[in-house]
Design a protein around this motif. Structure first.
Motif, mmCIF file in Angstrom:
data_model
loop_
_atom_site.group_PDB
_atom_site.id
_atom_site.type_symbol
_atom_site.label_atom_id
_atom_site.label_comp_id
_atom_site.label_asym_id
_atom_site.label_seq_id
_atom_site.Cartn_x
_atom_site.Cartn_y
_atom_site.Cartn_z
ATOM 1 N N MET A 113 0.818 -1.213 0.000
ATOM 2 C CA MET A 113 0.000 0.000 0.000
ATOM 3 C C MET A 113 0.854 1.266 0.000
ATOM 4 N N LEU A 114 2.110 1.154 0.404
ATOM 5 C CA LEU A 114 2.959 2.337 0.515
ATOM 6 C C LEU A 114 3.830 2.566 -0.716
ATOM 7 N N ILE A 115 3.910 1.593 -1.612
ATOM 8 C CA ILE A 115 4.859 1.702 -2.726
ATOM 9 C C ILE A 115 4.534 2.903 -3.608
ATOM 10 N N TYR A 116 3.275 3.079 -3.958
ATOM 11 C CA TYR A 116 2.876 4.183 -4.830
ATOM 12 C C TYR A 116 3.240 5.534 -4.208
ATOM 13 N N LEU A 117 2.974 5.689 -2.907
ATOM 14 C CA LEU A 117 3.259 6.952 -2.240
ATOM 15 C C LEU A 117 4.751 7.134 -1.991
ATOM 16 N N ALA A 118 5.460 6.036 -1.709
ATOM 17 C CA ALA A 118 6.898 6.136 -1.433
ATOM 18 C C ALA A 118 7.685 6.557 -2.663
ATOM 19 N N MET A 119 7.129 6.368 -3.857
ATOM 20 C CA MET A 119 7.782 6.844 -5.072
ATOM 21 C C MET A 119 7.723 8.362 -5.183
ATOM 22 N N ALA A 120 6.766 8.987 -4.490
ATOM 23 C CA ALA A 120 6.542 10.423 -4.637
ATOM 24 C C ALA A 120 7.218 11.242 -3.537
ATOM 25 N N PHE A 121 7.214 10.765 -2.297
ATOM 26 C CA PHE A 121 7.793 11.570 -1.222
ATOM 27 C C PHE A 121 8.406 10.663 -0.167
ATOM 28 N N ASP A 122 9.214 11.286 0.666
ATOM 29 C CA ASP A 122 9.949 10.585 1.714
ATOM 30 C C ASP A 122 9.110 10.573 2.984
ATOM 31 N N PHE A 123 8.771 9.383 3.462
ATOM 32 C CA PHE A 123 8.001 9.281 4.702
ATOM 33 C C PHE A 123 8.862 9.734 5.880
ATOM 34 N N PRO A 124 8.309 10.545 6.783
ATOM 35 C CA PRO A 124 9.081 10.960 7.958
ATOM 36 C C PRO A 124 9.356 9.766 8.871
ATOM 37 N N PRO A 125 10.403 9.851 9.683
ATOM 38 C CA PRO A 125 10.759 8.725 10.559
ATOM 39 C C PRO A 125 9.626 8.285 11.472
ATOM 40 N N TRP A 126 8.841 9.230 12.004
ATOM 41 C CA TRP A 126 7.758 8.849 12.908
ATOM 42 C C TRP A 126 6.695 8.017 12.176
ATOM 43 N N ALA A 127 6.458 8.317 10.889
ATOM 44 C CA ALA A 127 5.469 7.559 10.122
ATOM 45 C C ALA A 127 5.972 6.146 9.837
ATOM 46 N N ILE A 128 7.246 6.027 9.514
ATOM 47 C CA ILE A 128 7.823 4.695 9.289
ATOM 48 C C ILE A 128 7.740 3.871 10.565
ATOM 49 N N LYS A 129 8.020 4.499 11.696
ATOM 50 C CA LYS A 129 7.942 3.792 12.972
ATOM 51 C C LYS A 129 6.514 3.338 13.252
ATOM 52 N N ALA A 130 5.517 4.179 12.935
ATOM 53 C CA ALA A 130 4.114 3.826 13.183
ATOM 54 C C ALA A 130 3.659 2.674 12.290
ATOM 55 N N VAL A 131 4.069 2.694 11.020
ATOM 56 C CA VAL A 131 3.697 1.610 10.110
ATOM 57 C C VAL A 131 4.400 0.313 10.507
ATOM 58 N N ASP A 132 5.656 0.410 10.894
ATOM 59 C CA ASP A 132 6.379 -0.788 11.343
ATOM 60 C C ASP A 132 5.731 -1.392 12.580
ATOM 61 N N LYS A 133 5.192 -0.557 13.443
ATOM 62 C CA LYS A 133 4.498 -1.059 14.633
ATOM 63 C C LYS A 133 3.276 -1.875 14.226
ATOM 64 N N ILE A 134 2.541 -1.395 13.217
ATOM 65 C CA ILE A 134 1.373 -2.129 12.729
ATOM 66 C C ILE A 134 1.799 -3.433 12.073
ATOM 67 N N ARG A 135 2.808 -3.378 11.237
ATOM 68 C CA ARG A 135 3.269 -4.596 10.535
ATOM 69 C C ARG A 135 3.815 -5.618 11.528
ATOM 70 N N ARG A 136 4.581 -5.153 12.505
ATOM 71 C CA ARG A 136 5.168 -6.065 13.490
ATOM 72 C C ARG A 136 4.079 -6.698 14.352
ATOM 73 N N GLY A 137 3.104 -5.879 14.773
ATOM 74 C CA GLY A 137 2.030 -6.413 15.597
ATOM 75 C C GLY A 137 1.205 -7.461 14.871
ATOM 76 N N PHE A 138 0.894 -7.228 13.604
ATOM 77 C CA PHE A 138 0.098 -8.202 12.861
ATOM 78 C C PHE A 138 0.891 -9.466 12.588
ATOM 79 N N LEU A 139 2.171 -9.337 12.324
ATOM 80 C CA LEU A 139 2.986 -10.515 12.036
ATOM 81 C C LEU A 139 3.057 -11.448 13.234
ATOM 82 N N TRP A 140 3.312 -10.914 14.427
ATOM 83 C CA TRP A 140 3.547 -11.773 15.589
ATOM 84 C C TRP A 140 2.289 -12.101 16.372
#
Length: 298
Positions: free
Chosen positions: A156-183
């Motif tokens: 879901m982020l690939i299209y947007l990541a081609m256009a702009f740089d996600f701030p560190p706090w946003a990457i951390k928030a998305v990683d929290k969601i991905r990590r929580g769902f994985l485990w």
């Protein structure tokens, strides 16, 4: 295909009007991109002055008569960018379109003259989190959840990541969601639920990881395509925009290019008297006729 060919005519009409001086320059800089077309969605960039607006309306009417593709002004929007009250009044008098505020979204991408704010980025994170309730995570294995994390949540982020740089706090928030769902199959997970460090999870399977993309590296790799296209296709409208290359990427690209040159030099020595400047099969396979042509990209 026929629709695309017809819409291309509209682009040429706007370009012709610009070259003939019927439309005032957008700025004193070299970038003069007037029109962006995606399917039936058209974005026009104009100076807020009566002559240019009237000329553009004449072009749209002429295009309508020739193609029978009529512009629905009631469904169109005008977005003033750094316009004063007098210019906005001129726009309202000549264009029967609703006025919208800038910054805005275009084709799903937030647009802004400055760095995106948290209010603009947060809906992207919320949209990713909204995917989880519809999945029956308790009935999935971790291998199945890994597939969803990589193919859906990351995709879901690939299209947007081609256009702009996600701030560190946003990457951390998305990683929290991905990590929580994985485990856990939930939106978040405590440290005790995570069996492997996230840095290890994001490594390729060949190195013992799970092959889930690291968002920071993924964004860099997607945007590095711009650097390549700025060299190979300088006529693109956005080629004049400055692009910041992180130091980590600049060093890696330099090392990779040095390795590539050494490999080509070895091939040229094996090729005999023709040498590297005549081109090798490997160079031709990459689309370069000569070694000099490759050096021009640096």
């Amino acid at each position: 295909m026929l629709f695309i060919l017809v819409m291309d005519v509209l682009g040429h009409m706007i370009t012709k009007a610009t070259s003939e001086g019927l439309l005032l320059p957008l700025s004193t800089r070299g970038l003069q991109h007037r029109i962006s077309i995606y399917a039936d969605d058209v974005a026009l960039f104009l100076r807020p002055e009566a002559g240019g607006i009237s000329t553009t309306m004449d072009i749209l009417n002429l295009f309508d008569e020739a193609s029978r593709l009529k512009t629905n002004l009631q469904k169109s929007n005008v977005l003033p960018i750094r316009c004063d009250d007098l210019e906005i009044a001129t726009i309202q008098n000549l264009l029967p379109c609703p006025l919208s505020n800038f910054p805005c979204k275009y084709l799903g991408v937030p647009l802004s003259l400055r760095k995106l704010t948290k209010e603009q980025v947060q809906p992207i994170i919320d949209r990713i989190a909204d995917q989880l309730p519809g999945w029956k995570a308790d009935l999935m294995t971790r291998a199945g959840r890994r597939v969803l994390v990589q193919s859906v949540l990351t995709g879901m982020l690939i299209y947007l990541a081609m256009a702009f740089d996600f701030p560190p706090w946003a990457i951390k928030a998305v990683d929290k969601i991905r990590r929580g769902f994985l485990w856990r199959g939930r939106k978040d997970a405590k440290g005790g639920h995570c069996l492997v460090a996230w840095v290890k999870v994001c490594q390729p399977p060949e190195l013992g990881g799970l092959g889930i993309s690291d968002l920071k590296s993924l964004g860099w790799s997607l945007r590095m395509r711009r650097v390549w296209l700025q060299k190979t296709e300088p006529h693109r409208p956005w080629a004049a925009f400055p692009f910041h290359v992180p130091e980590q990427i600049g060093g890696s690209m330099g090392n990779a290019f040095q390795t590539l040159l050494l490999a080509f030099l070895r091939l040229s020595r094996k090729g005999g008297s023709r040498g590297a400047l005549s081109g090798t099969p490997s160079l031709i396979g990459l689309g370069f006729r000569t070694f000099r042509e490759l050096l021009q990209l640096v």
